[in-house]
Design a protein around this motif. Structure first.
Motif, mmCIF file in Angstrom:
data_model
loop_
_atom_site.group_PDB
_atom_site.id
_atom_site.type_symbol
_atom_site.label_atom_id
_atom_site.label_comp_id
_atom_site.label_asym_id
_atom_site.label_seq_id
_atom_site.Cartn_x
_atom_site.Cartn_y
_atom_site.Cartn_z
ATOM 1 N N PHE A 275 27.843 119.142 2.836
ATOM 2 C CA PHE A 275 26.648 118.297 2.894
ATOM 3 C C PHE A 275 26.459 117.611 4.241
ATOM 4 C CE2 PHE A 275 27.721 117.792 -1.859
ATOM 5 C CZ PHE A 275 27.101 119.005 -2.151
ATOM 6 N N GLN A 278 23.364 118.206 6.461
ATOM 7 C CA GLN A 278 22.681 118.870 5.335
ATOM 8 C C GLN A 278 23.109 120.324 5.160
ATOM 9 O OE1 GLN A 278 20.875 116.970 7.641
ATOM 10 N NE2 GLN A 278 20.411 118.648 9.018
ATOM 11 N N THR A 306 28.537 113.162 -5.728
ATOM 12 C CA THR A 306 27.331 113.789 -5.158
ATOM 13 C C THR A 306 26.092 113.073 -5.671
ATOM 14 O OG1 THR A 306 28.474 115.908 -5.031
ATOM 15 C CG2 THR A 306 26.078 115.986 -4.928
ATOM 16 N N ILE A 310 24.926 110.129 -2.221
ATOM 17 C CA ILE A 310 24.122 110.779 -1.186
ATOM 18 C C ILE A 310 22.744 110.143 -1.120
ATOM 19 C CG2 ILE A 310 23.025 112.956 -0.520
ATOM 20 C CD1 ILE A 310 25.659 114.270 -1.005
ATOM 21 N N ALA A 312 19.197 110.584 0.701
ATOM 22 C CA ALA A 312 18.294 111.396 1.522
ATOM 23 C C ALA A 312 17.105 110.536 1.920
ATOM 24 C CB ALA A 312 17.829 112.607 0.732
ATOM 25 N N LEU A 322 21.825 112.237 4.258
ATOM 26 C CA LEU A 322 21.406 113.632 4.068
ATOM 27 C C LEU A 322 20.027 113.789 4.699
ATOM 28 C CD1 LEU A 322 22.383 116.307 2.346
ATOM 29 C CD2 LEU A 322 20.307 115.763 1.075
ATOM 30 N N PRO A 368 21.430 118.012 -2.530
ATOM 31 C CA PRO A 368 22.793 118.530 -2.447
ATOM 32 C C PRO A 368 23.089 119.272 -3.747
ATOM 33 C CG PRO A 368 22.800 116.136 -2.687
ATOM 34 C CD PRO A 368 21.374 116.550 -2.502
ATOM 35 N N PRO A 388 22.721 122.806 2.004
ATOM 36 C CA PRO A 388 23.658 122.008 1.202
ATOM 37 C C PRO A 388 23.944 122.634 -0.170
ATOM 38 C CG PRO A 388 21.469 121.036 1.127
ATOM 39 C CD PRO A 388 21.356 122.243 2.012
#
Ligand code: NDP
Length: 487
Positions: A275, A278, A306, A310, A312, A322, A368, A388
């Motif tokens: 990850f 990415q 996860t 994470i 994003a 991410l 991910p 990812p």
């Protein structure tokens, strides 16, 4: 609002092309054009060769210690401008600021610093042969071409120019058309540091410009980073003028987690190795083989971390870990692989869809994604995805998992997690990969040679041996007595 247009960087300055052709560069996190770049036409290509010839004459005439001093100035400027350069990389690549800020510029500068330090220490040999003797000189090759991928644009430009320039060569560098600005910034920094004009030139464009570099008879070596398929084309083209090649290509690397491993540490490695950036890292451990005794524990922790850890979003937000994939096309490719994984019967543990974060709704994000219950013959387990997407497989027997891990035409990297020191070394020695980690994953210091086995590459970057790949050995025999001749 008008966007800037960058010209090619030739002979120490920007040079306008004659065709006027340009291409647009988008920010992957916003889908907006951020600048345009002029394509290297025939005029620019000819100018680049003339420039590099002149640059080579000036640079190769300097002593290694003079070159070293100048390169160390460039290193200092790179570090001073870390944040400005890191921002360039974030906007070009879509990767998180929190990575670029401490990795991209830093690891590029480290490699130039390393080779600048080594350059004055490069020595030839001398040996007596009776009363006569010979000695050798390490001479630069001449003009070297660098062709870069888009995932670590500035770092790749540094990793290629560091050893090439330290050894006294001139360079013509072509960045990926997705990410052209980092190399331009580096060219300006080299000039500011005192590298003579013409020593480092940047030509811009897509495959055609790369093809011109690989075929041009004035160029002695090509160092290429990219896909295996492109690498084969580059090598075939370079063969036309018998150029030396370094190939840093793709991978589908295994990570083996044994039942005595620290499972949390192994999960950390698996997440980093799938990850980080990415998932757009060549050495990623996209095949995770977990011993059956710790399989459930491993995937439970992996799923939780996860889903919880994470973030994003806008890659410039320091909290985001991410980023966006490089392009819409690449996002679609990655999503296509995910569909294939589902069709072929892998179980989706988490992720699997495109993402549209609130702070970057138009970016090319992919969740991910972790597949479990994977089989060795699934497409997602065999092919490089460069996103990812992690595949987890179960194993029982050490010999069997080594054989499965090696059953691929690729051999870039590999990792082992175990607390048994003998098993760690025994297993890693049998894995067919050029870059290996034990109870660790992904670190790549300047001192450590990196490169692939099998179709993942030829030659190495970083480490002492790389300097040799940017020099050629001249042997000089010295007669100390009269020549004996039958004529
Ligand atoms: P590509 O192979 O598509 O492109 C790499 C570079 O080659 C780009 O600058 C590209 O130009 C150029 N190029 C394309 N066709 C030709 C040609 N026929 N002749 C000469 N040059 C050409 O790779 P990506 O940019 O998509 O990068 C991702 C790949 O790179 C992955 O496979 C990854 O594993 C690998 N990689 C390997 C690393 C390593 O150290 N082993 C490190 C990083 C990435 P343009 O893109 O402008 O068209």
């Amino acid at each position: 609002m008008t966007t800037p247009v960058y010209e090619n960087f030739i002979n120490g300055h920007f040079l306008k092309n004659q065709t006027g052709d340009t291409f647009a560069v988008k920010n992957p996190a916003t889908d907006e054009v951020i600048y345009h770049v002029e394509i290297a036409d025939e005029f620019i290509q000819n100018a680049a060769i003339e420039s590099a010839k002149q640059g080579f004459a000036a640079w190769s005439a300097m002593t290694p210690i003079e070159r070293s001093r100048i390169l160390l100035k460039a290193v200092a400027i790179l570090r001073d401008r870390n944040d400005e350069l890191a921002k360039v990389e974030v906007l070009d690549t879509g990767k998180p600021w929190q990575e670029a800020e401490c990795v991209d510029v830093e690891t590029g500068a480290d490699v130039i610093e390393y080779f600048a330090g080594l350059a004055p220490a490069q020595v030839g040999q001398q040996q007596m042969v009776g009363n006569d003797f010979y000695y050798t000189r390490k001479e630069p090759l001449g003009i070297c071409a660098g062709i870069g991928a888009w995932n670590y644009p500035l770092q790749i430009a540094c990793w290629k120019s560091g050893p090439a320039l330290a050894a006294g060569n001139a360079v013509i560098f072509k960045p990926s058309e997705e990410t052209p600005l980092g190399a331009i910034k580096l060219s300006e920094i080299f000039i500011e540091a005192g590298v003579p004009a013409g020593v480092f030139n940047v030509v811009q464009g897509a495959a055609e410009v790369g093809q011109w570099l690989t075929a041009n008879p004035n160029i002695e070596k090509v160092s290429f980073t990219g896909e295996v398929g492109t690498g084969k084309k580059v090598m075939a083209s370079a063969a036309g003028s018998l150029k030396d090649v370094t190939m840093e290509l793709g991978g589908k690397s295994p990570l083996l987690v044994f039942d005595d491993a620290d499972v949390s540490q192994a999960v950390s490695a698996a997440m980093l190795g799938n990850f980080y950036t990415q998932g757009e890292i060549c050495t990623n451990c996209t095949r995770i083989y977990v011993h059956k005794n710790v399989y459930q524990q491993f995937i439970d922790e992996l799923k939780t971390r996860t889903e919880q850890n994470i973030i994003a979003g806008d890659p410039m937000d320091p909290e985001v870990n991410l980023g966006a994939l490089i392009s819409k096309k690449h996002q679609e490719l990655v999503l296509g692989y995910i569909d294939k994984g589902i069709q072929e019967g892998a179980t989706l543990l988490t992720g699997g869809k495109a993402l549209s974060p609130v702070s970057a709704p138009n970016g090319y994000f992919v969740e991910p994604t972790v597949f479990v219950d994977c089989k060795d013959d699934m497409t997602i387990v065999k092919e490089e995805i460069f996103g990812p997407v992690m595949s987890v497989l179960v194993f029982d027997d050490e010999d069997d998992v080594i054989q499965r891990a090696n059953d691929t035409h690729l051999g870039l990297a590999a990792g082992v997690f175990t607390k048994d020191i003998q098993r760690a070394h025994r297993v890693i020695h049998q894995l067919q990969a050029g870059i290996c980690w034990i109870n660790s994953y992904g670190n790549s210091p300047a001192e450590m040679p990196v490169g692939g086995y099998k179709q993942s590459g030829i030659g190495r970057e970083n480490g002492i041996e790389t300097l040799d790949h940017y020099t050629q050995t001249k042997s000089i025999y010295v007669g100390m007595s009269n020549i004996e001749s039958p004529f």
